[in-house]
Design a protein around this motif. Sequence first.
Motif, PDB file in Angstrom:
ATOM      1  N   GLY A   5       0.838  -1.186   0.000  1.00  0.00           N
ATOM      2  CA  GLY A   5       0.000   0.000   0.000  1.00  0.00           C
ATOM      3  C   GLY A   5       0.874   1.237   0.000  1.00  0.00           C
ATOM      4  N   TYR A   6       0.268   2.398  -0.321  1.00  0.00           N
ATOM      5  CA  TYR A   6       1.060   3.614  -0.503  1.00  0.00           C
ATOM      6  C   TYR A   6       0.313   4.794   0.098  1.00  0.00           C
ATOM      7  CZ  TYR A   6       4.720   6.251  -2.987  1.00  0.00           C
ATOM      8  OH  TYR A   6       5.816   7.015  -3.306  1.00  0.00           O
ATOM      9  N   VAL A   7       1.036   5.578   0.916  1.00  0.00           N
ATOM     10  CA  VAL A   7       0.421   6.682   1.651  1.00  0.00           C
ATOM     11  C   VAL A   7       1.185   7.965   1.326  1.00  0.00           C
ATOM     12  CG1 VAL A   7      -0.218   7.559   3.924  1.00  0.00           C
ATOM     13  CG2 VAL A   7      -0.166   5.084   3.514  1.00  0.00           C
ATOM     14  N   VAL A   8       0.516   8.956   0.723  1.00  0.00           N
ATOM     15  CA  VAL A   8       1.162  10.227   0.405  1.00  0.00           C
ATOM     16  C   VAL A   8       0.257  11.380   0.824  1.00  0.00           C
ATOM     17  CG1 VAL A   8       2.434   9.253  -1.546  1.00  0.00           C
ATOM     18  CG2 VAL A   8       0.256  10.364  -1.961  1.00  0.00           C
ATOM     19  N   ARG A   9       0.874  12.520   1.079  1.00  0.00           N
ATOM     20  CA  ARG A   9       0.084  13.683   1.474  1.00  0.00           C
ATOM     21  C   ARG A   9      -0.512  14.373   0.248  1.00  0.00           C
ATOM     22  NH1 ARG A   9       1.574  18.806   5.386  1.00  0.00           N
ATOM     23  NH2 ARG A   9      -0.081  20.150   4.593  1.00  0.00           N
ATOM     24  N   ASP A  10       0.342  14.811  -0.671  1.00  0.00           N
ATOM     25  CA  ASP A  10      -0.129  15.579  -1.823  1.00  0.00           C
ATOM     26  C   ASP A  10       0.396  14.980  -3.126  1.00  0.00           C
ATOM     27  OD1 ASP A  10      -1.512  17.633  -0.436  1.00  0.00           O
ATOM     28  OD2 ASP A  10       0.412  18.546   0.088  1.00  0.00           O
ATOM     29  N   PRO A  11      -0.383  14.139  -3.785  1.00  0.00           N
ATOM     30  CA  PRO A  11       0.042  13.637  -5.093  1.00  0.00           C
ATOM     31  C   PRO A  11       0.096  14.796  -6.081  1.00  0.00           C
ATOM     32  CG  PRO A  11      -1.888  12.439  -4.280  1.00  0.00           C
ATOM     33  CD  PRO A  11      -1.712  13.631  -3.408  1.00  0.00           C
ATOM     34  N   SER A  12       1.139  14.831  -6.886  1.00  0.00           N
ATOM     35  CA  SER A  12       1.267  15.915  -7.859  1.00  0.00           C
ATOM     36  C   SER A  12       0.139  15.847  -8.883  1.00  0.00           C
ATOM     37  CB  SER A  12       2.618  15.812  -8.559  1.00  0.00           C
ATOM     38  OG  SER A  12       2.734  16.809  -9.534  1.00  0.00           O
ATOM     39  N   ARG A  13      -0.495  17.004  -9.144  1.00  0.00           N
ATOM     40  CA  ARG A  13      -1.575  17.036 -10.149  1.00  0.00           C
ATOM     41  C   ARG A  13      -1.005  17.065 -11.564  1.00  0.00           C
ATOM     42  NH1 ARG A  13      -3.026  20.727  -6.352  1.00  0.00           N
ATOM     43  NH2 ARG A  13      -2.413  22.478  -7.664  1.00  0.00           N
ATOM     44  N   ILE A  14       0.277  17.427 -11.669  1.00  0.00           N
ATOM     45  CA  ILE A  14       0.909  17.556 -12.983  1.00  0.00           C
ATOM     46  C   ILE A  14       2.183  16.725 -13.006  1.00  0.00           C
ATOM     47  CG2 ILE A  14       2.109  19.179 -14.529  1.00  0.00           C
ATOM     48  CD1 ILE A  14       0.239  21.346 -13.523  1.00  0.00           C
ATOM     49  N   VAL A  15       2.372  15.993 -14.092  1.00  0.00           N
ATOM     50  CA  VAL A  15       3.638  15.283 -14.316  1.00  0.00           C
ATOM     51  C   VAL A  15       4.461  16.110 -15.283  1.00  0.00           C
ATOM     52  CG1 VAL A  15       4.705  13.241 -15.303  1.00  0.00           C
ATOM     53  CG2 VAL A  15       2.675  13.012 -13.856  1.00  0.00           C
ATOM     54  N   SER A  16       5.640  16.522 -14.863  1.00  0.00           N
ATOM     55  CA  SER A  16       6.456  17.390 -15.702  1.00  0.00           C
ATOM     56  C   SER A  16       7.910  16.953 -15.642  1.00  0.00           C
ATOM     57  CB  SER A  16       6.323  18.844 -15.223  1.00  0.00           C
ATOM     58  OG  SER A  16       7.106  19.693 -16.025  1.00  0.00           O
ATOM     59  N   ASN A  17       8.305  16.088 -16.559  1.00  0.00           N
ATOM     60  CA  ASN A  17       9.700  15.670 -16.658  1.00  0.00           C
ATOM     61  C   ASN A  17       9.921  15.076 -18.037  1.00  0.00           C
ATOM     62  OD1 ASN A  17      11.973  13.460 -16.301  1.00  0.00           O
ATOM     63  ND2 ASN A  17      12.255  14.965 -14.665  1.00  0.00           N
ATOM     64  N   PHE A  18      11.066  15.393 -18.639  1.00  0.00           N
ATOM     65  CA  PHE A  18      11.297  14.924 -20.012  1.00  0.00           C
ATOM     66  C   PHE A  18      11.462  13.407 -20.086  1.00  0.00           C
ATOM     67  CE2 PHE A  18      15.524  15.264 -18.317  1.00  0.00           C
ATOM     68  CZ  PHE A  18      16.292  14.323 -18.989  1.00  0.00           C
ATOM     69  N   ARG A  19      11.725  12.748 -18.945  1.00  0.00           N
ATOM     70  CA  ARG A  19      11.877  11.289 -18.957  1.00  0.00           C
ATOM     71  C   ARG A  19      10.572  10.563 -18.635  1.00  0.00           C
ATOM     72  NH1 ARG A  19      15.008   9.438 -14.966  1.00  0.00           N
ATOM     73  NH2 ARG A  19      15.857   7.668 -16.124  1.00  0.00           N
ATOM     74  N   ALA A  20       9.542  11.302 -18.235  1.00  0.00           N
ATOM     75  CA  ALA A  20       8.301  10.661 -17.796  1.00  0.00           C
ATOM     76  C   ALA A  20       7.589   9.977 -18.967  1.00  0.00           C
ATOM     77  CB  ALA A  20       7.375  11.682 -17.152  1.00  0.00           C
ATOM     78  N   GLN A  21       7.101   8.773 -18.703  1.00  0.00           N
ATOM     79  CA  GLN A  21       6.293   8.050 -19.696  1.00  0.00           C
ATOM     80  C   GLN A  21       4.837   7.911 -19.252  1.00  0.00           C
ATOM     81  OE1 GLN A  21       9.707   5.029 -19.742  1.00  0.00           O
ATOM     82  NE2 GLN A  21       8.723   4.601 -21.688  1.00  0.00           N
ATOM     83  N   ARG A  22       4.632   7.937 -17.938  1.00  0.00           N
ATOM     84  CA  ARG A  22       3.272   7.790 -17.385  1.00  0.00           C
ATOM     85  C   ARG A  22       3.211   8.567 -16.078  1.00  0.00           C
ATOM     86  NH1 ARG A  22       5.572   3.199 -18.608  1.00  0.00           N
ATOM     87  NH2 ARG A  22       6.137   2.731 -16.446  1.00  0.00           N
ATOM     88  N   SER A  23       2.004   8.690 -15.538  1.00  0.00           N
ATOM     89  CA  SER A  23       1.882   9.266 -14.201  1.00  0.00           C
ATOM     90  C   SER A  23       2.026   8.148 -13.171  1.00  0.00           C
ATOM     91  CB  SER A  23       0.528   9.953 -14.030  1.00  0.00           C
ATOM     92  OG  SER A  23      -0.493   8.987 -13.849  1.00  0.00           O
ATOM     93  N   LEU A  24       2.413   8.522 -11.960  1.00  0.00           N
ATOM     94  CA  LEU A  24       2.526   7.541 -10.879  1.00  0.00           C
ATOM     95  C   LEU A  24       1.177   6.890 -10.614  1.00  0.00           C
ATOM     96  CD1 LEU A  24       3.935   6.095  -8.589  1.00  0.00           C
ATOM     97  CD2 LEU A  24       3.743   8.176  -7.204  1.00  0.00           C
ATOM     98  N   ASP A  25       0.124   7.702 -10.666  1.00  0.00           N
ATOM     99  CA  ASP A  25      -1.214   7.173 -10.448  1.00  0.00           C
ATOM    100  C   ASP A  25      -1.544   6.052 -11.437  1.00  0.00           C
ATOM    101  OD1 ASP A  25      -3.644   7.285  -8.981  1.00  0.00           O
ATOM    102  OD2 ASP A  25      -4.602   8.322 -10.645  1.00  0.00           O
ATOM    103  N   ASP A  26      -1.150   6.243 -12.711  1.00  0.00           N
ATOM    104  CA  ASP A  26      -1.381   5.206 -13.731  1.00  0.00           C
ATOM    105  C   ASP A  26      -0.764   3.873 -13.298  1.00  0.00           C
ATOM    106  OD1 ASP A  26      -2.614   7.055 -15.381  1.00  0.00           O
ATOM    107  OD2 ASP A  26      -0.806   7.456 -16.572  1.00  0.00           O
ATOM    108  N   ASP A  27       0.503   3.938 -12.830  1.00  0.00           N
ATOM    109  CA  ASP A  27       1.207   2.705 -12.456  1.00  0.00           C
ATOM    110  C   ASP A  27       0.623   2.076 -11.201  1.00  0.00           C
ATOM    111  OD1 ASP A  27       2.856   2.917 -14.629  1.00  0.00           O
ATOM    112  OD2 ASP A  27       4.726   2.686 -13.490  1.00  0.00           O
TER     113      ASP A  27
END
Length: 396
Positions: A85-107
């Motif tokens: 399981g995974y516990v975070v305070r503020d998931p980023s609403r925006i994914v911004s990185n030139f290496r990103a292929q997906r959002s963390l939420d997707d995975d």
Amino acid sequence: MTHHTTSQAKAVLVLEDGSRYVGRAYGATGRTLGEAVFATGMSGYQETLTDPSYAGQIVVMTAPHIGNTGVNDADMESRRIWVNGYVVRDPSRIVSNFRAQRSLDDDLVAGGVVGISGIDTRAITRRLRDVGSMRAGIFSGDDAALDPAEQLAIVTGAESMIGRNLSAQVSTTETYVIPAEGESLGKLAVLDLGVKFSTLRNLAARGFEVHVMSQASTLDDVLAIEPVAVFYSNGPGDPAASDAHVELLRGVLREKLPFFGICFGNQLLGRALGFDTYKLPFGHRGINQPVWDKLSGTVEITSQNHGFAIDAPRDGVLDSPAGFGRVEVSHFSLNDQVVEGLRALDVPAFSVQYHPEAASGPHDSNYLFDRFRELVVSQRGTNGTSTTNDNTKDAK
């Protein structure tokens, strides 16, 4: 730049002491159980999630913003996400990185990882520091509506981490080989107890032909490949529940094969040498753990992920209770003086409790792979002398 919306569905984190934290569903919905632990890394969340050592655990991130650089295939440390399981305070609403292929939420959704966001992770961390790591559950979707007493009963009925052997869940079942880079030193038998890809890359880069073997391997299996050395990886679970791995390692030590162990491998070397292990109150998890290297007199900032430790005196030369000669504690934690490394003086073996391969850093401890290479080379007599009695000269 990818935008995605955070779920507004209710989710609840329940700790076994009855503490409840209400937030929003994040990732997959449903219910999940595990040992609640906190990790202090401000970066490297993808490496954390895909580290097999986190199997069986609900990971609370102390850094408030998680997910801003997304996820990619290159930073995976294993074939999948392992956290329960995974516990975070503020998931980023925006994914911004030139290496990103997906959002963390997707995975998280694709991996079926039930998470929770929008809760006070500092408060949870303080609770875990005060009380210790606890069994916990995340309940979202229909499970969020269950009666609180029923949710707590589900959590307190879950299995404890003490006495659990999780190696079979995370290990490879078939041996696979990673070729050596450059001139080959020979075959290295790696017992996969939850190994990370970056460990294997570091070993191959030092000239080892890396044979990654199942945790169910026997001494005969290991000796059959005629290895020049043996390596035990990190992994989840209680080292006291891994007697077969301890017996295998004792056979390796009797054969005088050079040995290097990381994390779980360090705990198993401790047990093979005859020392006990014990469960830490809340463990060490994160990429900012200070360790004292007694050999060089330097402080290393290290990446760690463990909940158990070796019970051995920090000072002086010790006699191995299991009959493997002289041993010394080589490293210890500057936060709480916990043993962080062992060095055998009469057999060619050493180990550390932290991660010299740390992919998101820090890299202070990467020299340990060079130290292992030098140990193997010296054992082969290529320099004309045996260094059994001083087998891990500082290679910095």
